[in-house]
Design an enzyme around this catalytic site. Sequence first.
Site, short mmCIF file in Angstrom:
data_model
loop_
_atom_site.label_atom_id
_atom_site.label_comp_id
_atom_site.label_asym_id
_atom_site.label_seq_id
_atom_site.Cartn_x
_atom_site.Cartn_y
_atom_site.Cartn_z
N GLY A 75 10.48 -12.30 -6.56
CA GLY A 75 9.38 -12.77 -7.40
C GLY A 75 8.84 -11.76 -8.37
O GLY A 75 7.85 -12.03 -9.06
N GLN A 76 9.46 -10.58 -8.47
CA GLN A 76 8.96 -9.58 -9.41
C GLN A 76 9.18 -10.06 -10.84
O GLN A 76 10.29 -10.43 -11.22
CB GLN A 76 9.64 -8.23 -9.19
N VAL A 78 7.04 -8.43 -13.47
CA VAL A 78 6.66 -7.25 -14.25
C VAL A 78 7.41 -6.09 -13.61
O VAL A 78 7.18 -5.76 -12.44
CB VAL A 78 5.13 -7.01 -14.18
N HIS A 82 4.06 -2.21 -8.79
CA HIS A 82 2.63 -2.40 -8.55
C HIS A 82 2.42 -3.10 -7.21
O HIS A 82 3.28 -3.82 -6.75
CB HIS A 82 1.95 -3.17 -9.69
N HIS A 84 -0.22 -5.45 -4.85
CA HIS A 84 -1.33 -6.40 -4.89
C HIS A 84 -2.20 -6.22 -3.65
O HIS A 84 -1.69 -6.17 -2.54
CB HIS A 84 -0.82 -7.85 -4.87
#
Length: 110
Positions: A75-76, A78, A82, A84
């Site tokens: 589901g990456q 970007v 990072h 969440h």
Amino acid sequence: MPKRTAKSWSLIPGYPVSPGHALIIPKRHVASYFDLTNHEREAMNVMLQYVRQKVEERYHPDGFNVGINIGEAAGQSVFHCHMHLIPRYKGDVPNQKGGVRGVIPSKQKY
């Protein structure tokens, strides 16, 4: 709540999942969490603890999900690493059992 340090920073995403949703981001550009140095991962964890405290003080959530999407299949979308921090609240979904297992809905219930 946004904060910057020498190795990481935090921000509120443009499309938060819940009140207090935050992103923790390393300053060095790498796509994968697994490409970070130990020092960079530790800096992200220190930032995560700081942001969690600020979110708890302001929003008083009942729990948290912490997640990192690594790779397109996970589901990456970007491709700058990072993390969440997603505050959770009692009743925010009909059945909260399974938590992060819900990324594959048919495997959520056990």
